[in-house]
Design an enzyme around this catalytic site. Structure first.
Site, short mmCIF file in Angstrom:
data_model
loop_
_atom_site.label_atom_id
_atom_site.label_comp_id
_atom_site.label_asym_id
_atom_site.label_seq_id
_atom_site.Cartn_x
_atom_site.Cartn_y
_atom_site.Cartn_z
N GLU A 2 84.70 89.51 -136.79
CA GLU A 2 85.21 90.03 -137.76
C GLU A 2 83.53 90.45 -138.45
OE1 GLU A 2 87.99 90.36 -138.92
OE2 GLU A 2 88.89 89.59 -137.01
N GLY A 26 80.68 87.58 -139.34
CA GLY A 26 79.21 87.93 -139.97
C GLY A 26 78.93 89.40 -139.83
N SER A 27 77.53 89.56 -139.71
CA SER A 27 77.27 90.78 -139.43
C SER A 27 77.32 91.43 -138.14
CB SER A 27 75.50 90.70 -140.09
OG SER A 27 74.85 90.04 -138.94
N THR A 28 77.37 92.89 -138.06
CA THR A 28 77.47 93.58 -137.10
C THR A 28 76.34 93.22 -136.05
OG1 THR A 28 78.74 95.22 -137.97
CG2 THR A 28 77.78 96.00 -136.07
N GLU A 65 75.86 98.81 -145.15
CA GLU A 65 76.31 97.73 -145.75
C GLU A 65 75.44 96.98 -146.53
OE1 GLU A 65 77.62 94.15 -143.70
OE2 GLU A 65 79.59 94.21 -144.82
N LYS A 116 80.41 76.04 -137.12
CA LYS A 116 79.09 76.35 -137.65
C LYS A 116 78.91 76.84 -138.80
CE LYS A 116 75.48 78.71 -137.52
NZ LYS A 116 74.93 78.74 -138.70
N GLY A 159 76.96 89.89 -134.34
CA GLY A 159 77.81 90.07 -133.47
C GLY A 159 77.44 90.68 -132.21
N CYS A 189 83.28 91.55 -147.39
CA CYS A 189 83.04 92.18 -146.15
C CYS A 189 84.04 93.74 -146.35
CB CYS A 189 83.64 91.54 -144.99
SG CYS A 189 85.29 90.91 -145.01
P1 NAD Z 1 75.31 86.71 -140.36
O1 NAD Z 1 75.61 87.53 -139.12
O2 NAD Z 1 73.61 86.71 -140.91
O3 NAD Z 1 75.46 85.18 -140.26
C1 NAD Z 1 76.76 84.86 -139.89
C2 NAD Z 1 76.82 83.49 -139.36
O4 NAD Z 1 76.22 83.64 -137.94
C3 NAD Z 1 76.00 82.39 -140.04
O5 NAD Z 1 76.66 81.15 -139.76
C4 NAD Z 1 74.75 82.36 -139.21
O6 NAD Z 1 73.87 81.19 -139.13
C5 NAD Z 1 75.18 82.81 -137.86
N1 NAD Z 1 74.06 83.30 -137.02
C6 NAD Z 1 73.01 84.06 -137.24
N2 NAD Z 1 72.65 84.32 -136.07
C7 NAD Z 1 73.23 83.90 -135.07
C8 NAD Z 1 72.92 84.05 -133.71
N3 NAD Z 1 71.85 84.84 -133.20
N4 NAD Z 1 74.05 83.75 -132.92
C9 NAD Z 1 75.04 82.92 -133.47
N5 NAD Z 1 75.11 82.82 -134.77
C10 NAD Z 1 74.21 83.39 -135.70
O7 NAD Z 1 76.02 87.14 -141.41
P2 NAD Z 1 75.92 86.89 -143.19
O8 NAD Z 1 74.44 87.35 -143.61
O9 NAD Z 1 76.07 85.17 -143.09
O10 NAD Z 1 77.35 87.39 -143.71
C11 NAD Z 1 77.32 88.71 -144.24
C12 NAD Z 1 78.06 89.49 -143.17
O11 NAD Z 1 79.34 88.95 -142.63
C13 NAD Z 1 78.23 90.84 -143.71
O12 NAD Z 1 77.73 91.80 -142.73
C14 NAD Z 1 79.80 90.84 -144.01
O13 NAD Z 1 80.20 92.05 -143.76
C15 NAD Z 1 80.39 89.86 -142.52
N6 NAD Z 1 81.70 89.31 -143.11
C16 NAD Z 1 82.71 89.93 -142.34
C17 NAD Z 1 84.05 89.65 -142.66
C18 NAD Z 1 85.04 90.23 -141.96
O14 NAD Z 1 86.23 89.66 -142.08
N7 NAD Z 1 85.12 91.35 -141.10
C19 NAD Z 1 84.12 88.63 -143.68
C20 NAD Z 1 82.95 88.11 -144.35
C21 NAD Z 1 81.76 88.62 -144.20
#
Ligand code: NAD
Length: 503
Positions: free
Chosen positions: A276, A254-256, A407, A201, A259, A310
């Site tokens: 991550e 994605g975001s904490t 962040e 996804k 997560g 990130c």
């Molecule tokens: P996000 O958490 O909003 O979304 C990430 C993904 O999760 C998207 O595909 C989104 O559609 C999906 N998502 C959102 N809500 C969900 C839910 N309730 N259940 C399942 N999936 C869901 O993050 P973002 O705004 O797209 O990305 C930015 C974040 O990603 C930042 O916090 C960044 O630090 C982090 N990031 C971490 C790494 C790493 O390797 N640690 C790398 C890149 C980005």
């Protein structure tokens, strides 16, 4: 003359088509491209201008069920291939990404906004390397033989024991929008190498290169159902995948906050989960640093990809004896960065990924200013659509301020001064996050000793954001757990099976 904030004509036919009129994309399920059952779609925009480039499916429950069922059906066949057969397909995928790299870089820029060079020369070559590295690892999966201390075996017999590594099963790979293709590759390559099948996804703002990658993976000979792609909103499609009983593991970047939601959703069938997550990575410039290296290096640590990284070095700590010189140098670096549409070859930095993100980033800067911080460079939002954020350096901040603790995920650096090495290590570690850090020093002793004291998944020395397919990347504390890249990533997708025999 074209305004640098406007797109210039891309070279590839696919990118040209997106700019000419909105294109429609489907879902990849069981080797077929299909439209969603509910018929809902989401627009995908050029973040520089707000122009609609495409309509992607907003997948619903029936689509997610179909994708998971297809991955389940494909699992036994894929997992039981000779590893060399899986490796050959992964290698072909790498070759096809490389052969289409110019087109993929243009698509990534149009969809995400990044300056073309970021995708073309850093991220997409990184995706190629992931597939090649894990093609090799597919053929190097090993269990162990174990000498036991069992005391009660029957007379005349021996205990013989060994372990096998087996694929976890069906993986849901959920990825964010900042570096879509390489982050996708960091999930798919090890998962497929291990013998897992996948439902991917991508982020709703940036699904286009994942969909193109799906076509290339079919062309490389990946059997139907081994990779399925569902696009759509996180709160619906993403959370359905995280909760789905047919999914054995979620590999999330994605975001904490998301997560945490994924952990909650996944507990029904006790899925394996690797996370991550976000970061607030400290950058420490010691008084013995080589400033010709450190000043551009620290600027690049935060401004690369518009700070939407990130591991971005978003908190700088500079020794008091060099603070004024470094702050002045960082402001000069920020002011020298040319903003523009990512397709424009003169652009160093494109727009942020969306209007929402640009407004969010600007909000952090406004609140820092209102809280007494001084904006020594940038701090403005530009462009008719409002998504360009000038590279920003913020000084006179306090450790308790939001700009130091949270962040921002944009081109915003908070700079503080320090006198004492022990204090700066304590400040660097005073964070909920623990993703990455960098130390700038010419002292071997500082490099070795301080890198051990920093709480982070990665510590760079005299560099920052240096990725390689062989280097594990991931966090401690609330930056998550599990690692992408390197040998450690394969562990995310393999179970241990113990076999113990009396022979
Ligand atoms: P996000 O958490 O909003 O979304 C990430 C993904 O999760 C998207 O595909 C989104 O559609 C999906 N998502 C959102 N809500 C969900 C839910 N309730 N259940 C399942 N999936 C869901 O993050 P973002 O705004 O797209 O990305 C930015 C974040 O990603 C930042 O916090 C960044 O630090 C982090 N990031 C971490 C790494 C790493 O390797 N640690 C790398 C890149 C980005």
């Amino acid at each position: 003359m074209t305004d640098i904030l406007e797109a210039v004509r891309p070279a590839s036919a696919r990118a040209q088509a997106l700019l000419a009129s909105p294109q429609t994309f489907g879902l990849l399920i069981d080797g077929q491209w299909i439209q969603g059952k509910a018929g809902s779609t989401l627009p995908s925009l050029d973040p520089a201008t707000g122009q609609v480039l495409a309509n992607i499916v907003d997948a619903g429950p029936q689509d997610v069920d179909a994708a998971v069922a297809a991955a389940r059906r494909a699992f036994n066949g894929w997992a039981s291939l000779v590893p060399g057969q899986r490796a050959a397909i992964l290698w072909r995928i790498a070759d096809l990404i490389e052969a289409n790299i110019d087109e993929l870089a243009e698509l990534e820029t149009l969809d995400q906004g990044k300056a073309l060079y970021v995708g073309r020369w850093a991220e997409i070559p990184g995706a190629v390397a992931q597939f090649r590295y894990f093609a090799g690892q597919a053929m190097a999966i090993e269990g162990r033989t174990i000498t036991t201390s069992v005391m009660y075996q029957p007379a005349g017999k021996e205990v013989s024991a060994w372990t096998l590594r087996e694929p976890v099963g069906v993986v849901a790979a959920i990825v964010p929008w900042n570096s879509p293709l390489v982050l996708t590759a960091m999930k798919l390559a090890p998962a497929l190498a291990a013998g897992c099948t996948v439902v991917l996804k991508p982020a709703e703002d940036t699904s286009l290169t994942a969909l193109r990658l799906g076509e290339l993976m079919q062309e490389a000979g990946l059997p139907p159902g081994v990779l399925n792609i569902v696009t759509g909103r996180g709160a619906t499609c993403g959370s359905m995948l995280a909760a789905h009983k047919g999914v054995d593991k979620v590999a999330f970047t994605g975001s904490t906050a998301t997560g945490r939601a994924i952990l909650d959703a996944s507990k029904g069938n006790l899925k394996r989960v690797t996370l991550e997550l976000g970061g607030k990575s400290p950058v420490i410039v010691l008084d013995d640093a080589d400033l010709d290296l450190a000043i551009p290096g620290v600027a690049n640590a935060i401004f690369f990809n518009g700070g939407q990284v990130c591991v971005a070095g978003s908190r700088a700590y500079v020794h008091a004896s060099i603070y004024d010189k470094v702050l002045e140098g960082l402001a000069a670096q920020a002011n020298s960065i040319q903003l523009g549409h990512g397709l424009n070859p003169g652009s160093h930095m494109g727009p942020l990924v969306s209007l929402k993100q640009a407004e969010r980033v600007e909000g952090f800067v406004q609140r820092a200013r209102a809280g007494g911080a001084s904006i020594v460079a940038g701090g403005e939002r530009l462009g008719a659509y409002g998504t360009f954020m000038t590279p920003t350096v913020v000084a006179e901040v306090k450790p308790s301020m939001e700009i130091v603790r949270e962040e921002v995920f944009g081109p915003v650096l908070a700079v503080q001064r320090f006198d004492d090495v022990n204090d700066v290590i304590a400040q660097a570690n005073d964070s909920d996050y623990g993703l990455a850090a960098s130390l700038w020093t010419t002292s071997l002793s500082h490099a070795h000793r301080l890198s051990r004291r920093i709480q982070a998944g990665t510590v760079w020395i005299n560099t920052h954001s240096m990725y390689d397919c062989s280097l594990p990347i991931g966090g401690v504390k609330q930056s998550g757990y599990g690692r992408d890249s390197g040998l450690a990533a394969l562990d995310n997708y393999l179970e241990w099976k113990t076999v113990c025999a009396v022979v």
